[in-house]
Design a protein around this motif. Structure first.
Motif, PDB file in Angstrom:
ATOM      1  N   SER A   1      -4.000  14.989  11.336  1.00  0.00           N
ATOM      2  CA  SER A   1      -4.429  16.092  10.469  1.00  0.00           C
ATOM      3  C   SER A   1      -4.271  15.778   8.988  1.00  0.00           C
ATOM      4  CB  SER A   1      -3.636  17.363  10.817  1.00  0.00           C
ATOM      5  OG  SER A   1      -2.245  17.136  10.707  1.00  0.00           O
TER       6      SER A   1
ATOM      7  N   PRO B   1      -5.295  15.072   5.304  1.00  0.00           N
ATOM      8  CA  PRO B   1      -6.447  15.757   4.681  1.00  0.00           C
ATOM      9  C   PRO B   1      -7.739  14.957   4.644  1.00  0.00           C
ATOM     10  CG  PRO B   1      -4.450  16.037   3.374  1.00  0.00           C
ATOM     11  CD  PRO B   1      -4.112  15.060   4.433  1.00  0.00           C
ATOM     12  N   THR B   2      -7.636  13.607   4.549  1.00  0.00           N
ATOM     13  CA  THR B   2      -8.856  12.812   4.386  1.00  0.00           C
ATOM     14  C   THR B   2      -9.070  11.810   5.510  1.00  0.00           C
ATOM     15  OG1 THR B   2      -7.656  11.225   2.999  1.00  0.00           O
ATOM     16  CG2 THR B   2      -8.782  13.032   1.870  1.00  0.00           C
TER      17      THR B   2
ATOM     18  N   ASN C   1      -8.019  16.722  11.723  1.00  0.00           N
ATOM     19  CA  ASN C   1      -8.905  16.854  10.566  1.00  0.00           C
ATOM     20  C   ASN C   1     -10.356  16.971  11.058  1.00  0.00           C
ATOM     21  OD1 ASN C   1     -10.446  16.554   8.251  1.00  0.00           O
ATOM     22  ND2 ASN C   1      -9.143  14.958   7.390  1.00  0.00           N
TER      23      ASN C   1
END
Length: 615
Positions: free
Chosen positions: A128, A130-131, A153
């Motif tokens: 998970s 962010p990118t 994500n």
């Protein structure tokens, strides 16, 4: 072919931002001075023979791409700054746990730590970040439980958890209907209900065997255990003895368990190559690859069900033909994309793992002038992991072969300008096969019927010499190598074999009629040679009537001359593909200038209409 250790003078390059030394023979340990290159953004040391610890690189606050693939580095996880975007540690000797700090790499998009010896609990928080878009931990000894309610994500495209010691359930985010997400998880102890997983006891025993626990306990409990053990030293010997006996028995059972036949479906252990996202972000990949990948979907693994749906269960109406490399079907994916699916029946007993090196190379063969692969699918025998069929999914090229546009089938033909543009495209495709990747792809047995035209009449080479096909069917030789002399010169002049085949294609483009045998090629080549020494009238007799009076004589002469050089019997006397490309581009410039002069000097309606008829 650089050898030796990294030179110490590298530390003097204080302004250096990109350092790529991949695919050499460098060895030794990595110097601490690398940590002084504070402006470094990209550091690529993959495919060498480096060993030992990775120096502390936390001072490199601008470092975004760090690639150490295929060395012998380790055992501790590298110390890096938090700005890292791409981190590749694949195929080394790291055997530590992943530090908690990695979960705070909020710019991390690509993490590949596969085929090492990493141990300890797997951190689900990596899913998970962010990118994060690519996560590969295959072939390690990670433990821990996965739960259905774990989050991922939304941009995560590829996850490979294969061949670890994970247990629990697949997260629901893995099972979502994301068309672009590939999830591989075979060889763990997950409760999936299929035969690709080991029983839970296997992961527990393997974790004990390498000295780790499948489930980490809370620190306060661990502290109590340490105190209790320190107070019970006399009991340890007895417990150890019983534990060793138990371990031996369970190891025997585990070996028996691993002999159970795996799942017959295809996707779990397949690995994809570079995605379009990585190609756009990682600047250390060659410019040729970056340009070649533009406009193509991400390479991925397909399921057999997807391909059956795309071809209406391989209905006869979708059958396009059959050659030495299997049957070809036309299909349409759910997103509407038309594809060509090549079905290859495997003739040797190989597991999926044996094909993965070829698959990774296939995924990199992407260029505007190649019919590029979009993905693959493995089908295995029902009772073991041996591959029975391989499905290769290629882009579909709709406008037929170059020969059909030269012969005038269905009332269509190419102008001289379009013909030059087409052969320039073919030459660029050959150049990419030879130099755009390492190792290059040679002896492609190129024929004019293997050149397809897309909707913009751009040339695309199909049926080039894929190592995967050569591995299965036997080495595919070039038509140009039929003679013994060229067989002897194959190794020394392997790039010139494709140049000869290109010359045969160029010959048909010039004269407008097929040359079905090498003898006929020699005859037409001699006629071209004779016409060059005479005048424009002699060359006009040789050129395809469909383009007569619509070409520059200098342009035609240039193309004829390079064609004759390509068809030289001695491979050493043939031009390089770069030389061929330069001459063709010169011929195109001459033709463009001639057309511009013709239009400006003669603007009569009849003259302009004649030119438009060929434009």
């Amino acid at each position: 072919m650089f050898t030796g250790q990294l030179p110490d003078w590298l530390k003097s390059l204080s302004a250096l931002t990109v350092l790529s030394l991949k695919k050499n023979l460098l060895n030794g340990s990595l110097p601490e001075s690398l940590g002084s290159l504070e402006n470094l953004r990209i550091l690529v040391l993959s495919h060498n023979h480096f060993f030992g610890e990775v120096p502390d690189l936390r001072s490199l606050r601008n470092l975004q791409v760090f690639d150490l693939e295929d060395n012998s580095l380790g055992p501790q996880f590298p110390q890096l700054g938090s700005q890292i975007v791409t981190l590749i540690l694949r195929r080394n000797k790291f055997n530590s746990a992943i530090p908690d700090k990695v979960s705070s790499y909020y710019q991390l998009q690509w993490l590949d730590i596969s085929f090492n010896r990493f141990v300890g609990p797997f951190s689900p928080s990596l899913l998970s970040l962010p990118t994060i878009t690519y996560l590969n931990i295959e072939g390690n000894r990670f433990t821990g439980r996965l739960f259905e309610n774990l989050s991922c994500n939304d941009e995560l495209e590829f996850v490979d958890l294969s061949s670890n010691l994970l247990s629990g359930s697949l997260p629901n985010c893995f099972l979502s209907d994301s068309k672009n997400r590939v999830v591989l998880y075979a060889g763990n102890c997950l409760a999936t209900g299929d035969e690709s997983q080991h029983p839970f006891s296997f992961c527990r025993n393997e974790a004990l065997a390498v000295g780790i626990l499948p489930h980490r306990q809370k620190p306060k409990h661990a502290s109590k255990v340490v105190v209790a053990l320190s107070m019970s030293g006399g009991i340890i010997g007895g417990i150890t003895l019983v534990g060793l006996i138990f371990l031996v028995v369970r190891r025997v059972q585990a070996k028996k368990t691993t002999r159970a036949p795996p799942k017959s479906s295809i996707a779990e252990n397949a690995s994809t190559g570079y995605t379009s996202k990585l190609l756009s972000d990682a600047r250390y990949i060659s410019q040729a690859m970056m340009l070649g990948a533009l406009g193509l979907p991400t390479y991925r693994t397909f399921s057999l069900e997807e391909l059956e749906e795309a071809t209406n269960n391989f209905d006869a109406s979708t059958f396009m033909g059959e050659g030495c490399h299997g049957q070809i079907y036309r299909g349409q994916l759910k997103n509407g994309l038309l594809v060509a699916i090549r079905c290859l029946k495997v003739t040797k007993n190989h597991s999926i793992h044996n094909f993965m090196q070829h698959i990774e190379l296939l995924s990199k063969l992407r260029h505007h002038h190649l019919v590029s692969a979009l993905g693959h699918c493995f089908e295995c025998y029902s009772d073991d992991s041996i591959v029975s069929r391989i499905f290769l999914v290629f882009e579909y090229v709709p406008n037929g072969t170059l020969r059909s546009w030269i012969s005038g089938c269905a009332g269509r033909t190419l102008t001289w300008t379009q013909r030059i543009a087409t052969v320039i495209g073919i030459a660029k495709g050959i150049q990419f096969l030879h130099t755009g990747i390492v190792p290059g792809v040679f002896s492609n047995n190129l024929k004019i019927t293997d050149v397809l035209l897309d909707q913009n009449l751009a040339a695309k080479i199909s049926n080039y010499n894929l190592p995967l096909l050569a591995e299965n069917m036997g080495k595919v030789g070039s038509l140009s190598s039929a003679g013994s002399k060229e067989n002897n010169a194959r190794v020394k002049h392997e790039d010139k074999i494709d140049v000869y085949d290109f010359g045969a294609i160029l010959l048909e483009v010039i004269v407008g009629r097929p040359s079905s045998s090498r003898n006929l090629v020699d005859v037409l080549k001699d006629q071209l040679q004779a016409s060059i020494t005479f005048n424009g009238a002699a060359r006009r007799i040789m050129v395809d009537p469909a383009v007569q009076n619509a070409y520059s004589d200098e342009s035609l002469k240039t193309v004829m001359e390079i064609c004759i050089r390509c068809l030289h019997k001695n491979p050493a006397d043939r031009p390089s593909i770069e030389d061929v490309l330069w001459n063709l581009q010169f011929a195109a410039q001459v033709q463009d200038a001639w057309q511009g002069d013709s239009q400006s000097s003669d603007g009569s309606p009849s003259r302009l209409s004649n030119l438009r008829a060929y434009s």
